[in-house]
Design a protein around this motif. Structure first.
Motif, PDB file in Angstrom:
ATOM      1  N   PHE A 205       7.322  38.484  47.159  1.00 18.06           N
ATOM      2  CA  PHE A 205       7.720  37.340  47.983  1.00 18.06           C
ATOM      3  C   PHE A 205       8.616  36.369  47.211  1.00 18.06           C
ATOM      4  CE2 PHE A 205       4.040  38.801  50.464  1.00 18.06           C
ATOM      5  CZ  PHE A 205       4.651  38.888  51.710  1.00 18.06           C
ATOM      6  N   GLU A 206       8.428  36.271  45.899  1.00 16.96           N
ATOM      7  CA  GLU A 206       9.335  35.426  45.113  1.00 16.96           C
ATOM      8  C   GLU A 206      10.753  35.985  45.160  1.00 16.96           C
ATOM      9  OE1 GLU A 206       8.026  34.621  41.167  1.00 16.96           O
ATOM     10  OE2 GLU A 206       6.247  33.512  41.809  1.00 16.96           O
ATOM     11  N   GLN A 207      10.883  37.299  45.109  1.00 16.40           N
ATOM     12  CA  GLN A 207      12.213  37.908  45.205  1.00 16.40           C
ATOM     13  C   GLN A 207      12.822  37.685  46.588  1.00 16.40           C
ATOM     14  OE1 GLN A 207      12.637  41.876  42.861  1.00 16.40           O
ATOM     15  NE2 GLN A 207      10.462  41.687  43.400  1.00 16.40           N
ATOM     16  N   ILE A 208      12.014  37.846  47.601  1.00 18.52           N
ATOM     17  CA  ILE A 208      12.494  37.604  48.967  1.00 18.52           C
ATOM     18  C   ILE A 208      12.983  36.164  49.103  1.00 18.52           C
ATOM     19  CG2 ILE A 208      11.781  37.428  51.381  1.00 18.52           C
ATOM     20  CD1 ILE A 208       9.888  39.826  50.807  1.00 18.52           C
ATOM     21  N   ASP A 209      12.261  35.223  48.495  1.00 16.73           N
ATOM     22  CA  ASP A 209      12.673  33.815  48.558  1.00 16.73           C
ATOM     23  C   ASP A 209      14.018  33.604  47.853  1.00 16.73           C
ATOM     24  OD1 ASP A 209      10.457  33.070  50.005  1.00 16.73           O
ATOM     25  OD2 ASP A 209       9.311  32.367  48.264  1.00 16.73           O
ATOM     26  N   SER A 213      17.410  32.264  49.618  1.00 16.34           N
ATOM     27  CA  SER A 213      18.120  31.083  49.129  1.00 16.34           C
ATOM     28  C   SER A 213      19.612  31.332  49.021  1.00 16.34           C
ATOM     29  CB  SER A 213      17.564  30.656  47.762  1.00 16.34           C
ATOM     30  OG  SER A 213      17.966  31.550  46.730  1.00 16.34           O
ATOM     31  N   HIS A 214      19.999  32.609  48.973  1.00 12.83           N
ATOM     32  CA  HIS A 214      21.412  32.984  48.951  1.00 12.83           C
ATOM     33  C   HIS A 214      21.905  33.407  50.334  1.00 12.83           C
ATOM     34  CE1 HIS A 214      22.250  32.910  44.577  1.00 12.83           C
ATOM     35  NE2 HIS A 214      20.967  33.136  44.467  1.00 12.83           N
ATOM     36  N   GLY A 215      21.101  33.152  51.348  1.00 15.28           N
ATOM     37  CA  GLY A 215      21.497  33.467  52.711  1.00 15.28           C
ATOM     38  C   GLY A 215      21.395  34.939  53.056  1.00 15.28           C
ATOM     39  N   ILE A 216      20.598  35.691  52.299  1.00 14.68           N
ATOM     40  CA  ILE A 216      20.482  37.136  52.513  1.00 14.68           C
ATOM     41  C   ILE A 216      19.223  37.430  53.316  1.00 14.68           C
ATOM     42  CG2 ILE A 216      20.172  39.367  51.359  1.00 14.68           C
ATOM     43  CD1 ILE A 216      21.751  38.164  48.996  1.00 14.68           C
ATOM     44  N   ASP A 217      19.389  38.202  54.369  1.00 14.71           N
ATOM     45  CA  ASP A 217      18.267  38.559  55.225  1.00 14.71           C
ATOM     46  C   ASP A 217      17.302  39.481  54.483  1.00 14.71           C
ATOM     47  OD1 ASP A 217      17.011  40.425  57.521  1.00 14.71           O
ATOM     48  OD2 ASP A 217      17.547  38.474  58.362  1.00 14.71           O
ATOM     49  N   PRO A 218      15.995  39.311  54.665  1.00 19.62           N
ATOM     50  CA  PRO A 218      15.014  40.184  54.001  1.00 19.62           C
ATOM     51  C   PRO A 218      15.168  41.670  54.333  1.00 19.62           C
ATOM     52  CG  PRO A 218      13.925  38.207  54.794  1.00 19.62           C
ATOM     53  CD  PRO A 218      15.323  38.186  55.361  1.00 19.62           C
ATOM     54  N   SER A 219      15.884  42.000  55.393  1.00 22.58           N
ATOM     55  CA  SER A 219      16.089  43.410  55.734  1.00 22.58           C
ATOM     56  C   SER A 219      16.937  44.126  54.693  1.00 22.58           C
ATOM     57  CB  SER A 219      16.763  43.534  57.106  1.00 22.58           C
ATOM     58  OG  SER A 219      18.044  42.945  57.101  1.00 22.58           O
ATOM     59  N   SER A 220      17.518  43.391  53.772  1.00 22.04           N
ATOM     60  CA  SER A 220      18.300  43.987  52.688  1.00 22.04           C
ATOM     61  C   SER A 220      17.443  44.263  51.459  1.00 22.04           C
ATOM     62  CB  SER A 220      19.467  43.063  52.306  1.00 22.04           C
ATOM     63  OG  SER A 220      20.362  42.928  53.388  1.00 22.04           O
ATOM     64  N   PHE A 221      16.124  44.065  51.569  1.00 22.92           N
ATOM     65  CA  PHE A 221      15.214  44.198  50.429  1.00 22.92           C
ATOM     66  C   PHE A 221      14.163  45.258  50.695  1.00 22.92           C
ATOM     67  CE2 PHE A 221      11.301  42.887  48.167  1.00 22.92           C
ATOM     68  CZ  PHE A 221      11.766  42.846  46.855  1.00 22.92           C
ATOM     69  N   ILE A 222      13.999  46.175  49.743  1.00 23.40           N
ATOM     70  CA  ILE A 222      12.934  47.172  49.807  1.00 23.40           C
ATOM     71  C   ILE A 222      11.887  46.823  48.759  1.00 23.40           C
ATOM     72  CG2 ILE A 222      12.331  49.609  49.639  1.00 23.40           C
ATOM     73  CD1 ILE A 222      15.289  50.252  50.153  1.00 23.40           C
ATOM     74  N   TRP A 223      10.677  46.576  49.213  1.00 17.62           N
ATOM     75  CA  TRP A 223       9.549  46.302  48.323  1.00 17.62           C
ATOM     76  C   TRP A 223       9.002  47.651  47.852  1.00 17.62           C
ATOM     77  CZ3 TRP A 223       4.568  43.339  50.324  1.00 17.62           C
ATOM     78  CH2 TRP A 223       3.605  43.317  49.307  1.00 17.62           C
ATOM     79  N   VAL A 224       9.456  48.087  46.674  1.00 21.41           N
ATOM     80  CA  VAL A 224       9.063  49.384  46.124  1.00 21.41           C
ATOM     81  C   VAL A 224       7.659  49.283  45.518  1.00 21.41           C
ATOM     82  CG1 VAL A 224       9.660  51.183  44.458  1.00 21.41           C
ATOM     83  CG2 VAL A 224      11.471  49.973  45.702  1.00 21.41           C
ATOM     84  N   HIS A 225       6.860  50.309  45.732  1.00 22.29           N
ATOM     85  CA  HIS A 225       5.449  50.345  45.337  1.00 22.29           C
ATOM     86  C   HIS A 225       4.655  49.261  46.051  1.00 22.29           C
ATOM     87  CE1 HIS A 225       6.024  53.523  42.504  1.00 22.29           C
ATOM     88  NE2 HIS A 225       6.949  52.851  41.840  1.00 22.29           N
ATOM     89  N   ALA A 240       8.782  39.791  58.294  1.00 19.46           N
ATOM     90  CA  ALA A 240       9.951  39.017  57.880  1.00 19.46           C
ATOM     91  C   ALA A 240      11.213  39.877  57.869  1.00 19.46           C
ATOM     92  CB  ALA A 240       9.726  38.419  56.499  1.00 19.46           C
ATOM     93  N   GLY A 241      11.034  41.203  57.961  1.00 21.89           N
ATOM     94  CA  GLY A 241      12.183  42.105  58.016  1.00 21.89           C
ATOM     95  C   GLY A 241      12.336  43.008  56.818  1.00 21.89           C
ATOM     96  N   SER A 242      11.535  42.797  55.758  1.00 24.24           N
ATOM     97  CA  SER A 242      11.665  43.622  54.557  1.00 24.24           C
ATOM     98  C   SER A 242      11.146  45.036  54.815  1.00 24.24           C
ATOM     99  CB  SER A 242      10.883  43.000  53.396  1.00 24.24           C
ATOM    100  OG  SER A 242      11.422  41.749  53.055  1.00 24.24           O
ATOM    101  N   TRP A 243      11.550  45.928  53.916  1.00 25.47           N
ATOM    102  CA  TRP A 243      11.097  47.315  53.977  1.00 25.47           C
ATOM    103  C   TRP A 243       9.879  47.491  53.094  1.00 25.47           C
ATOM    104  CZ3 TRP A 243      13.005  50.244  57.654  1.00 25.47           C
ATOM    105  CH2 TRP A 243      14.231  49.860  58.220  1.00 25.47           C
ATOM    106  N   ILE A 244       8.856  48.125  53.626  1.00 24.35           N
ATOM    107  CA  ILE A 244       7.614  48.361  52.913  1.00 24.35           C
ATOM    108  C   ILE A 244       7.630  49.804  52.440  1.00 24.35           C
ATOM    109  CG2 ILE A 244       5.104  48.293  53.067  1.00 24.35           C
ATOM    110  CD1 ILE A 244       6.637  45.596  53.456  1.00 24.35           C
ATOM    111  N   SER A 245       7.873  49.999  51.135  1.00 21.14           N
ATOM    112  CA  SER A 245       7.994  51.347  50.583  1.00 21.14           C
ATOM    113  C   SER A 245       6.677  51.745  49.916  1.00 21.14           C
ATOM    114  CB  SER A 245       9.146  51.396  49.566  1.00 21.14           C
ATOM    115  OG  SER A 245       9.434  52.725  49.203  1.00 21.14           O
ATOM    116  N   LEU A 246       5.998  52.703  50.539  1.00 18.86           N
ATOM    117  CA  LEU A 246       4.733  53.224  50.024  1.00 18.86           C
ATOM    118  C   LEU A 246       5.062  54.469  49.216  1.00 18.86           C
ATOM    119  CD1 LEU A 246       2.636  52.802  53.298  1.00 18.86           C
ATOM    120  CD2 LEU A 246       2.856  51.186  51.397  1.00 18.86           C
ATOM    121  N   ASP A 247       5.103  54.304  47.913  1.00 23.34           N
ATOM    122  CA  ASP A 247       5.629  55.339  47.024  1.00 23.34           C
ATOM    123  C   ASP A 247       4.513  56.079  46.294  1.00 23.34           C
ATOM    124  OD1 ASP A 247       8.543  54.486  47.281  1.00 23.34           O
ATOM    125  OD2 ASP A 247       7.610  52.639  46.581  1.00 23.34           O
TER     126      ASP A 247
END
Length: 303
Positions: A205-209, A213-225, A240-247
């Protein structure tokens, strides 16, 4: 197996359609761009070669490219027989990324292989070069943008996504804030999705924040593991739109052990019940050729 294949295809295509860079619905493979519709069945987190020697010791001198290709080729052919057409190779620079090996494997199999740009900051920055500490986030981003624009180390191969890693601590270190900030700046110039080896949810969530802060949508982020986060955390990030990667799905784990097949099935089912299956990615995090070990050591296949 049929349901699993459908899940991988649908989630991967949905992920790609979210990329601002792929407004023309293309994806950058080691052999060049292809229409996203040609991806087919896709594995989103695998490895061909990984070298844990450290950024100050690794390099192409550590392995024989032809030997690596010969060792890995049967494993790619095995998944081709199962219908897999595309594989995302998630090994970053200074951990064993080799665009020439990937291009050779793609040529021999006809598979779509996708490589990355970015730095791997997990494990106390052991896999980050010393130059990192002299660079600003903007300078670091430019290195990755240059690979996107001109190719990796003269190979002609361009990255199809940004792969970074942070430690799973309670808070991001200043170095890892710099890494995710650089990824944000590189994304703004390239549109490449950011896949971040993260694990626990607080640094996720800190990375998503930082991205927001740079105006980037969470859909551009993959939470790996993301399997290392709670179900509630997975659901919050997915909403929130992020990708949930179950690795690291691994059928060899003993039933009842941590992260066995039943655990993944239950987590996926819970996310499905919450209406969030379309934000879920799954893969094996498998492979890989290990330099310094006889014939590359034990290789866990991509099935």
């Amino acid at each position: 197996m049929t349901q699993l294949r459908i899940l991988i295809v649908l989630t991967t295509l949905a992920w790609l359609s979210s990329c601002t860079q792929v407004e023309e619905k293309t994806i950058i493979t080691v052999s060049g761009p292809i229409p996203a519709g040609q991806m087919g069945l896709t594995l989103v987190h695998e490895h061909v070669l990984v070298d844990f020697a450290g950024a100050d010791s690794t390099g192409y001198h550590r392995w024989n490219k032809e030997e690596v290709v010969a060792r890995v080729l049967p494993y790619l052919q095995e998944i081709q027989d199962l219908g897999v057409q595309t594989l995302f190779e998630c090994t970053p620079a200074y951990v064993g990324r080799d665009p020439w090996v990937l291009k050779s494997l793609s040529d021999k199999t006809g598979m779509h292989l996708v490589t990355n740009t970015g730095y791997y900051g997990a494990h106390g920055n052991h896999y980050i070069p010393q130059e990192f500490y002299k660079l600003s986030a903007k300078d670091l981003a430019q290195l990755w943008i240059d690979e996107y624009e001109f190719g990796i180390e003269g190979s002609g191969v361009k990255p199809g996504f940004i792969k970074i890693a942070v430690d799973g601590d309670d808070s991001l270190s200043p170095d890892h804030v710099k890494i995710i900030t650089a990824a944000a700046l590189a994304h703004q110039q390239t549109g490449l999705v950011i896949a971040s080896h993260t694990g626990p949810e607080k640094p996720a969530f800190e990375q998503i924040d930082v991205l927001k802060s740079h105006g980037i949508d969470p859909s551009s982020f993959i939470w790996v593991h993301a399997q290392r986060g709670s179900l509630e955390g997975n659901m919050k990030a997915a909403r929130a739109g992020s990708w949930i990667s179950l690795d690291n799905v691994n059928a060899n784990r003993e039933e009842g052990s941590t992260f066995d097949i039943s655990w993944y099935a239950e987590r996926i089912a819970a996310l499905k019940s919450a209406g969030l299956l379309h934000r879920v990615l799954i893969s094996h995090d498998a492979g890989w050729y290990s330099p310094g070990e006889e014939l590359g050591g034990n290789f866990r296949g991509y099935t």
